[in-house]
Scaffold this active site. Structure first.
Site, PDB file in Angstrom:
ATOM      1  N   HIS A  98       0.852  -1.198   0.000  1.00 24.86           N
ATOM      2  CA  HIS A  98       0.000   0.000   0.000  1.00 24.86           C
ATOM      3  C   HIS A  98       0.879   1.237   0.000  1.00 24.86           C
ATOM      4  CE1 HIS A  98       0.812  -1.204   4.143  1.00 24.86           C
ATOM      5  NE2 HIS A  98       0.810   0.085   4.441  1.00 24.86           N
ATOM      6  N   HIS A 100       0.887   5.284   1.197  1.00 19.69           N
ATOM      7  CA  HIS A 100       0.233   6.321   2.009  1.00 19.69           C
ATOM      8  C   HIS A 100       0.274   7.651   1.262  1.00 19.69           C
ATOM      9  CE1 HIS A 100       0.552   4.107   5.983  1.00 19.69           C
ATOM     10  NE2 HIS A 100       1.497   3.472   5.295  1.00 19.69           N
TER      11      HIS A 100
END
Ligand code: AMP
Ligand code: ZN
Length: 131
Positions: A98, A100
């Site tokens: 992922h 941010h």
């Protein structure tokens, strides 16, 4: 594979989704380290950048590029950090790749510190190792 982001992708855990296409979702991070803190996540599970296929990685970064601009503008943030942790020592706590997006504001309390170790490293030796 029942990691937290897979469960979110499968709709088995609630999330605040702000973007979705056939390969990627973006959700609001539950911790809101800064106001508008967002995670861009591939729907398919890959632990980290090392196992991500290049085409999926490039598509996800295209989404990061679009959302970083949109989020920063919509929330009147002055700046923005893009961060991706790979591996435990790098601070990765959820082992599903992922990125941010962290909008930044005057007087927010997010700390990202680069200590200068330049005087302890032989840059020529390092360059020879890497180039
Ligand atoms: P990292 O430390 O880079 O692996 O980041 C994991 C991020 O996932 C942290 O910022 C957490 O706050 C966030 N997170 C964990 N569980 C959830 C959840 N259920 N919904 C939204 N964000 C989450
Ligand atoms: Zn997963």
């Amino acid at each position: 594979m029942s990691c937290v982001f897979c469960l979110i992708n499968e709709g088995k855990i609630p999330s605040k989704k702000i973007y979705e296409d056939d390969k990627v979702i973006a959700i609001l991070d539950i911790s809101q380290a800064t106001y508008g803190h967002t995670l861009v996540i591939p729907k398919e599970h890959y632990d980290d950048i090392f196992s991500m296929p290049l085409d999926l990685y490039l598509h996800l970064q295209e989404v990061v590029h679009k959302l970083a601009k949109e989020i920063t503008t919509k929330l009147n943030a002055s700046s923005c950090n893009i961060l991706n942790n790979n591996g435990e020592l790098a601070g990765q706590t959820v082992k599903h790749f992922h990125v941010h997006i962290l909008p930044r504001y005057e007087n927010d309390d997010l700390k990202i510190t680069f200590t200068d170790h330049g005087n302890k490293v032989d840059l020529d030796e390092l360059k020879n190792k890497l180039a």
